[in-house]
Scaffold this motif. Sequence first.
Motif: not given
Length: 245
Positions: A18, A22, A228, A232, A235
């Motif tokens: 993760e 990022r 985050a 997400n 993504y």
Amino acid sequence: MPIGSKILIYSSDAVESEKLIRLLMYQRFVPKAVDSITYATMALVSGEYPIFLCEYSEGDSALFDFLKFMRQDGKARAVIPVVILNKPTHECITDLIKIGCSNFVLQSADQQVLINKMDSVAESIGDVRDKRQFARIDISEYENVQLMITARSGNKYPVRVSNISMGGLQFTWSPDKVAVQKMVVGDVLVNCLLIAKSMDLYTDLKIISVLNYKAGGQFMGLNEDRQATLCNFIYERMLAERIKT
């Protein structure tokens, strides 16, 4: 899409994956993470990912054998591996060099070192990018992704989001939204609410462009959790729709 923009990440640590996703998305790369050598094999032989980023610890025979396969296989050989090393010994690095790996980054190195390495590898295969840009997804009008702007009066005004990236977003409004039209470059819109199907995100926005019922805003004050959440969302959209940037 520039040929070096897509990067396949292999790591058995979901948290580290993760973090890498990022970081790379902030540099306008389009990453995909896998936690299985089998999945990595299928992705790389397809030719879709010209760069392979992995975390390697000495003694990881499965990953070592895979890297060796990559450097010997006719199709996979076109992929450039970048190896993040955790406390490597001289013998570890020598063994990797012998099988054809040449791009290394220490796990303990500053993030900028990894960014510089990825930029260098991408440029070596023709991907010369504007480093001020980010991977961006376009939002179709029917999706009705909205930004609720708080006007100086305290009232909320909805505008439609037309595209979004890790750096900011672009939004549009109809001519009857007088309060929105009065924005100028440099204004800061405080406590806006970005509303999408799977995301509600509060953020401040600095206006960087305004013209013809359209404006661009730069995200401000996003903490790690909000970054985050945004990462997400973008993504998952890129993976699901294969959006080209």
